[in-house]
Design an enzyme around this catalytic site. Structure first.
Site, PDB file in Angstrom:
ATOM      1  N   HIS A   1       0.818  -1.376  -0.008  1.00  0.00           N
ATOM      2  CA  HIS A   1      -0.040   0.077  -0.048  1.00  0.00           C
ATOM      3  C   HIS A   1       0.811   1.170  -0.136  1.00  0.00           C
ATOM      4  O   HIS A   1       2.096   1.243  -0.107  1.00  0.00           O
ATOM      5  CB  HIS A   1      -0.968   0.153   1.132  1.00  0.00           C
ATOM      6  CG  HIS A   1      -0.205  -0.065   2.540  1.00  0.00           C
ATOM      7  ND1 HIS A   1       0.504   0.983   3.072  1.00  0.00           N
ATOM      8  CD2 HIS A   1      -0.193  -1.008   3.472  1.00  0.00           C
ATOM      9  CE1 HIS A   1       0.787   0.545   4.141  1.00  0.00           C
ATOM     10  NE2 HIS A   1       0.478  -0.642   4.510  1.00  0.00           N
TER      11      HIS A   1
ATOM     12  N   HIS B   1       4.160   1.336   2.126  1.00  0.00           N
ATOM     13  CA  HIS B   1       5.135   0.594   1.558  1.00  0.00           C
ATOM     14  C   HIS B   1       5.983   1.273   0.506  1.00  0.00           C
ATOM     15  O   HIS B   1       7.122   1.374  -0.151  1.00  0.00           O
ATOM     16  CB  HIS B   1       4.829  -0.672   0.960  1.00  0.00           C
ATOM     17  CG  HIS B   1       4.128  -1.436   2.243  1.00  0.00           C
ATOM     18  ND1 HIS B   1       2.884  -1.887   1.937  1.00  0.00           N
ATOM     19  CD2 HIS B   1       4.679  -1.920   3.358  1.00  0.00           C
ATOM     20  CE1 HIS B   1       2.668  -2.691   3.006  1.00  0.00           C
ATOM     21  NE2 HIS B   1       3.614  -2.606   3.923  1.00  0.00           N
TER      22      HIS B   1
ATOM     23  N   CYS C   1       1.530 -11.322  22.216  1.00  0.00           N
ATOM     24  CA  CYS C   1       0.408 -11.083  21.229  1.00  0.00           C
ATOM     25  C   CYS C   1       0.951 -11.527  19.747  1.00  0.00           C
ATOM     26  O   CYS C   1       2.026 -11.336  19.431  1.00  0.00           O
ATOM     27  CB  CYS C   1       0.478  -9.416  21.090  1.00  0.00           C
ATOM     28  SG  CYS C   1      -0.503  -9.077  19.695  1.00  0.00           S
TER      29      CYS C   1
ATOM     30  N   CYS D   1       1.656  -8.841  17.022  1.00  0.00           N
ATOM     31  CA  CYS D   1       2.963  -8.053  17.361  1.00  0.00           C
ATOM     32  C   CYS D   1       3.985  -9.215  17.367  1.00  0.00           C
ATOM     33  O   CYS D   1       5.219  -8.914  17.158  1.00  0.00           O
ATOM     34  CB  CYS D   1       3.088  -7.353  18.385  1.00  0.00           C
ATOM     35  SG  CYS D   1       1.666  -6.170  18.686  1.00  0.00           S
TER      36      CYS D   1
ATOM     37  N   CYS E   1      -3.232  -5.899  24.294  1.00  0.00           N
ATOM     38  CA  CYS E   1      -2.223  -5.227  23.619  1.00  0.00           C
ATOM     39  C   CYS E   1      -2.452  -3.704  23.040  1.00  0.00           C
ATOM     40  O   CYS E   1      -3.318  -3.454  22.277  1.00  0.00           O
ATOM     41  CB  CYS E   1      -2.018  -6.227  22.309  1.00  0.00           C
ATOM     42  SG  CYS E   1      -0.909  -5.219  20.744  1.00  0.00           S
TER      43      CYS E   1
ATOM     44  N   HIS F   1      -2.829  -3.953  18.840  1.00  0.00           N
ATOM     45  CA  HIS F   1      -3.869  -4.822  18.330  1.00  0.00           C
ATOM     46  C   HIS F   1      -5.520  -4.618  19.159  1.00  0.00           C
ATOM     47  O   HIS F   1      -6.513  -5.017  18.624  1.00  0.00           O
ATOM     48  CB  HIS F   1      -3.667  -6.276  18.075  1.00  0.00           C
ATOM     49  CG  HIS F   1      -2.532  -6.143  17.401  1.00  0.00           C
ATOM     50  ND1 HIS F   1      -1.221  -6.220  17.313  1.00  0.00           N
ATOM     51  CD2 HIS F   1      -2.590  -6.522  15.828  1.00  0.00           C
ATOM     52  CE1 HIS F   1      -0.559  -6.246  16.297  1.00  0.00           C
ATOM     53  NE2 HIS F   1      -1.246  -6.295  15.235  1.00  0.00           N
TER      54      HIS F   1
ATOM     55  N   LYS G   1      -4.787   6.646  11.334  1.00  0.00           N
ATOM     56  CA  LYS G   1      -3.729   5.537  10.823  1.00  0.00           C
ATOM     57  C   LYS G   1      -4.418   4.802   9.601  1.00  0.00           C
ATOM     58  O   LYS G   1      -5.738   4.694   9.712  1.00  0.00           O
ATOM     59  CB  LYS G   1      -3.436   4.556  12.119  1.00  0.00           C
ATOM     60  CG  LYS G   1      -2.239   3.950  11.722  1.00  0.00           C
ATOM     61  CD  LYS G   1      -1.751   3.275  13.101  1.00  0.00           C
ATOM     62  CE  LYS G   1      -0.879   2.145  12.740  1.00  0.00           C
ATOM     63  NZ  LYS G   1      -0.464   1.459  14.156  1.00  0.00           N
TER      64      LYS G   1
ATOM     65  N   LYS H   1      -6.503  -1.582   7.255  1.00  0.00           N
ATOM     66  CA  LYS H   1      -7.394  -2.401   6.202  1.00  0.00           C
ATOM     67  C   LYS H   1      -8.650  -2.474   6.830  1.00  0.00           C
ATOM     68  O   LYS H   1      -9.838  -2.365   6.076  1.00  0.00           O
ATOM     69  CB  LYS H   1      -6.845  -4.000   6.081  1.00  0.00           C
ATOM     70  CG  LYS H   1      -5.934  -4.140   4.996  1.00  0.00           C
ATOM     71  CD  LYS H   1      -5.927  -5.731   4.515  1.00  0.00           C
ATOM     72  CE  LYS H   1      -5.458  -6.433   5.696  1.00  0.00           C
ATOM     73  NZ  LYS H   1      -5.183  -7.945   5.211  1.00  0.00           N
TER      74      LYS H   1
HETATM   75  N1  MSP Z   1       8.871  -7.003   8.193  1.00  0.00           N
HETATM   76  C1  MSP Z   1       9.190  -5.932   9.041  1.00  0.00           C
HETATM   77  C2  MSP Z   1      10.271  -5.234   8.930  1.00  0.00           C
HETATM   78  C3  MSP Z   1      11.357  -6.129   8.768  1.00  0.00           C
HETATM   79  S1  MSP Z   1      13.008  -4.827   8.295  1.00  0.00           S
HETATM   80  C4  MSP Z   1      14.306  -5.957   8.821  1.00  0.00           C
HETATM   81  C5  MSP Z   1       7.961  -4.744   8.761  1.00  0.00           C
HETATM   82  N2  MSP Z   1       7.276  -5.107   7.623  1.00  0.00           N
HETATM   83  S2  MSP Z   1       5.969  -4.215   7.335  1.00  0.00           S
HETATM   84  O1  MSP Z   1       5.341  -4.593   6.172  1.00  0.00           O
HETATM   85  O2  MSP Z   1       4.889  -4.032   8.265  1.00  0.00           O
HETATM   86  O3  MSP Z   1       6.378  -2.712   6.682  1.00  0.00           O
HETATM   87  C6  MSP Z   1       6.704  -1.689   7.603  1.00  0.00           C
HETATM   88  C7  MSP Z   1       6.931  -0.627   7.035  1.00  0.00           C
HETATM   89  O4  MSP Z   1       6.279  -0.126   5.890  1.00  0.00           O
HETATM   90  C8  MSP Z   1       7.354   0.772   7.774  1.00  0.00           C
HETATM   91  O5  MSP Z   1       8.455   0.839   8.462  1.00  0.00           O
HETATM   92  C9  MSP Z   1       7.500   1.687   6.554  1.00  0.00           C
HETATM   93  O6  MSP Z   1       8.547   1.722   5.891  1.00  0.00           O
HETATM   94  C10 MSP Z   1       6.125   1.140   5.518  1.00  0.00           C
HETATM   95  N3  MSP Z   1       4.794   1.736   6.190  1.00  0.00           N
HETATM   96  C11 MSP Z   1       3.969   0.810   6.330  1.00  0.00           C
HETATM   97  N4  MSP Z   1       2.777   1.732   6.615  1.00  0.00           N
HETATM   98  C12 MSP Z   1       3.156   3.128   6.669  1.00  0.00           C
HETATM   99  C13 MSP Z   1       2.678   4.362   6.800  1.00  0.00           C
HETATM  100  N5  MSP Z   1       1.304   4.395   6.941  1.00  0.00           N
HETATM  101  N6  MSP Z   1       3.295   5.468   6.472  1.00  0.00           N
HETATM  102  C14 MSP Z   1       4.560   5.441   5.735  1.00  0.00           C
HETATM  103  N7  MSP Z   1       5.177   4.085   5.877  1.00  0.00           N
HETATM  104  C15 MSP Z   1       4.542   2.920   6.317  1.00  0.00           C
HETATM  105  O7  MSP Z   1       7.638  -3.998   9.413  1.00  0.00           O
END
Ligand code: MSP
Length: 648
Positions: A18, A21, A126, A129, A143, A146, A296, A299
């Site tokens: 999304h 990412h 949890c 998490c 938690c 969540h 925030k 989904k």
């Molecule tokens: N798998 C772990 C990361 C391991 S790294 C060794 C993880 N994955 S995640 O899919 O949850 O990705 C988190 C990351 O996605 C955030 O740190 C950021 O880079 C990005 N984002 C997810 N949601 C976001 C927002 N709403 N806004 C900005 N970036 C965010 O955590």
């Protein structure tokens, strides 16, 4: 040659990609391109995080095996990046043998050193998490993320002696002030490290509970905790320990993450590296969160922005430009289609697009489309060149420091300056007066500056930049341009070749469907001519007097204000409404007011708004305010009234 290494988090494969990412990956891509253009060798890594409870649960819910499931979602990520012009050099999956091998090597090394021990642990676990919580951390027994009740689990596990490295880490951060940046996150980590003893980290899960993970090399009944596994991707992808890439790029490693995963990156990872006798990374770069209407993305709220839809509607360049221009790196930012359209129309269509269109069409009108040879320079030319030099220096300095809005704003000084330059030099008058010598210089100054702007924009919007250069008759090759020299060099655009006739790269777009009731009413009213059905809808946009009476608007005095601990745009405002105790209102005012600007002022509060939690803080009402071009004004009574007075 200097090197640069940039990584994104490896994304969990339990959800589709999304906006969040997309942002991190686009920023990483822009930085990689920027450093390439600055003449460095850059390596850009992304990938997917595929082990752990979360993934097993998501696979089960999907009726697939973990392997089938991870294969399919990982491919979604891998296939998305080229569509967003993110050109990573490698894509790592934690289920690949090259990664598993390095994780086991590191575990063995740390174990042999005596930094991993076996012990018993009981805690509130949890599953969402994938971590244990202490009693203190739970909110009403749940938690905090969540809002579900964790399960109490007591089991034997392996622990990493993280606490042993607390003092070393604190000193390392003190000695290297930009190890974690921006500063607010460095401070957050420092206060975590100073607030008490750092606990050891549970790094295993018994296979009786979870098998989808990397087996511990020293105990086949256990798999590795997903974070201890995942973080190692940053070096396993480089071919640790002897790969050439590892040797070249690890010393200049830049991690890019959002604030949600600050702790694992700022505390677990450097201490793990230290225990394994590996040098720490160079920088941890932490950005804020994209919010949708100040909440925030989630989904369940259904407000997750799909990056591909945005790109299809507004074009990839506008989408990438918007993301970098809008978010101050480190702060939270609100995403809205209206804001995107606003930027697209103002910065891209009006400022940049106009400059290109006007200049190319003048080149055709006055010189048959051929780049003229410049003649003597006049004061306006010298001035605009100086402005350009400054703009390019600002852009480059700010970009290096990850201050993207400031970098782009700096470059736009030149874009706007050139539009003004057209107005003051008035090429149409020079043409009328047949002053072709002056006209040649003016058009050349414009075209050469446009070349410079297009090159500078390559990191942010590669597609548009390459097309702009093509329109100027230049074949783009990142190795041919050295950005750092651009402020000083002049005249790289050759005279005598032809440029495009027009450049309609950024057509103006209409705002999306109206959202406010008044706009909806207007739109519906316009439609009503077409039928009675629409008329009814137009009426529905008005409210009855009884509806208005339901509102309990009260005036009260702000007694204290604090920043929201988890959201930069929000303030926790305590308002005395003449009740037993002041109410807490979570207000999106931080951008416009300092706490001291609000304390002691009277505000109007919607007092009977259903209490709701905004980023974990309860809000009991809403403060009324008016957004203006300059900022924000509070909407309240013009003279002082007793606290709790009702508006009617
Ligand atoms: N798998 C772990 C990361 C391991 S790294 C060794 C993880 N994955 S995640 O899919 O949850 O990705 C988190 C990351 O996605 C955030 O740190 C950021 O880079 C990005 N984002 C997810 N949601 C976001 C927002 N709403 N806004 C900005 N970036 C965010 O955590």
């Amino acid at each position: 040659m200097d090197s640069f290494y940039i990584t994104t988090p490896i994304y969990y494969v339990n959800a589709k990609p999304h906006l969040g990412h997309a942002y991190t990956t686009i920023v990483a891509d822009s930085l990689s391109r920027f450093h390439k253009l600055m003449g460095r060798e850059s390596y850009f890594l992304t990938g997917t995080d595929e082990h752990g409870d979360k993934i097993v649960k998501a696979a089960e819910a999907n009726g697939q095996t973990p392997q089938e499931y991870t294969d399919s979602i990982s491919a979604l990520f891998r296939n998305l990046w080229p569509d967003l012009q993110c050109e990573h050099d490698d894509f790592i999956r934690t289920t690949e043998p090259r990664h598993v091998k390095v994780v086991q090597e590191i575990l063995q090394k740390v174990y042999d050193k005596g930094d991993i021990y076996f012990g018993e642990y009981g805690g509130h676990y949890c599953y969402g998490c994938e971590r244990f919580y202490t009693e203190k951390e739970l909110v009403d027994g749940k938690c905090p993320d969540h809002l579900t009740e964790p399960e109490y689990i007591s089991e034997k596990n392996y622990f990493f002696k993280m606490g042993k490295y607390q003092d070393w880490l604190r000193k390392h951060i003190q000695d290297n002030p930009d190890f974690i940046r921006p500063e607010q996150y460095r401070n957050e980590v420092m206060s975590l490290l100073e607030s008490g003893a750092l606990e050891d980290l549970c790094i295993s899960r018994p296979k009786s509970r979870l098998t989808w993970g990397i087996e511990l090399p020293f105990d086949k009944d256990y798999v590795t905790y997903v974070w201890f596994d995942a973080l190692i991707n940053y070096i396993s992808a480089l071919g640790f320990p002897d790969g050439d890439k590892y040797k070249q790029y690890w010393p200049v490693a830049n991690h890019m993450v959002a604030k949600d995963i600050l702790k694992p990156h700022a505390i677990f990872w450097p201490t793990m590296l230290k225990a394994a006798d590996i040098e720490p990374y160079q920088h941890l770069n932490v950005h804020g969160y994209w919010l949708i209407k100040d909440t925030k993305m989630s989904k369940s709220l259904g407000n997750v922005v799909e990056p591909l839809k945005m790109k299809d509607t507004y074009g990839l360049s506008a989408f990438r430009y918007f993301l970098l221009r809008e978010m101050s790196f480190g702060q939270d930012s609100s995403f809205s289609e209206e804001a995107l359209v606003g930027r697209l129309n103002a910065d891209l269509a009006n400022d940049l697009g106009n400059l290109f269109n006007r200049t190319l069409s003048m080149t055709h009108k006055y010189f048959g489309g051929v780049v003229p040879r410049p003649e003597d320079e006049e004061i306006e030319d010298v001035e605009i060149k100086k402005l350009g030099q400054q703009a390019m220096h600002t852009y480059q300095d700010e970009f290096t420091q990850l201050r993207f809005p400031r970098a782009l704003e700096g470059l736009w000084e030149l874009v706007r300056g050139l539009n003004k330059y057209i107005d003051t030099t008035a090429p149409w008058t020079l043409f009328k007066e047949k002053d072709m010598s002056r006209l040649s210089t003016v058009i050349y100054v414009l075209l050469e500056n446009m070349r410079k702007i297009a090159v500078h924009l390559w990191p942010v919007m590669p597609e548009a930049s390459e097309r702009m250069l093509e329109q100027l008759g230049i074949q783009f090759d990142p190795r041919k341009f050295v950005l750092s020299k651009e402020p000083e060099v002049w005249g790289l655009l050759e005279s005598g070749h032809e440029v495009a006739k027009t450049s309609n790269l950024f057509p103006r777009v209409d705002l999306p469907e109206p959202k406010t009731p008044a706009e909806t009413a207007k739109k519906e009213a316009a439609k009503s001519a077409k039928g009675a059905k629409s008329e009814k809808k137009a009426e529905a946009a008005f409210i009855e007097f009884e509806d208005f009476q339901k509102l309990d608007l009260r005036v009260g005095t702000v007694v204290s204000v604090e920043p929201h601990p988890d959201a930069d745009r929000l303030l926790l405002v305590k308002v005395d409404l003449g009740e037993d105790e002041p109410r807490q209102v979570v207000a999106g005012l931080a951008e416009f007011f300092k706490p001291e600007d609000l304390e002691g002022r009277q505000v109007t509060v919607v007092a009977n708004l259903k209490p709701r939690k905004l980023r974990k803080q309860v809000s009991q009402g809403m403060i009324l305010a008016v957004k203006t071009e300059e900022g924000m004004e509070l909407l309240t009574s013009t003279g002082a009234v007793p606290n709790g007075s009702k508006a009617s």
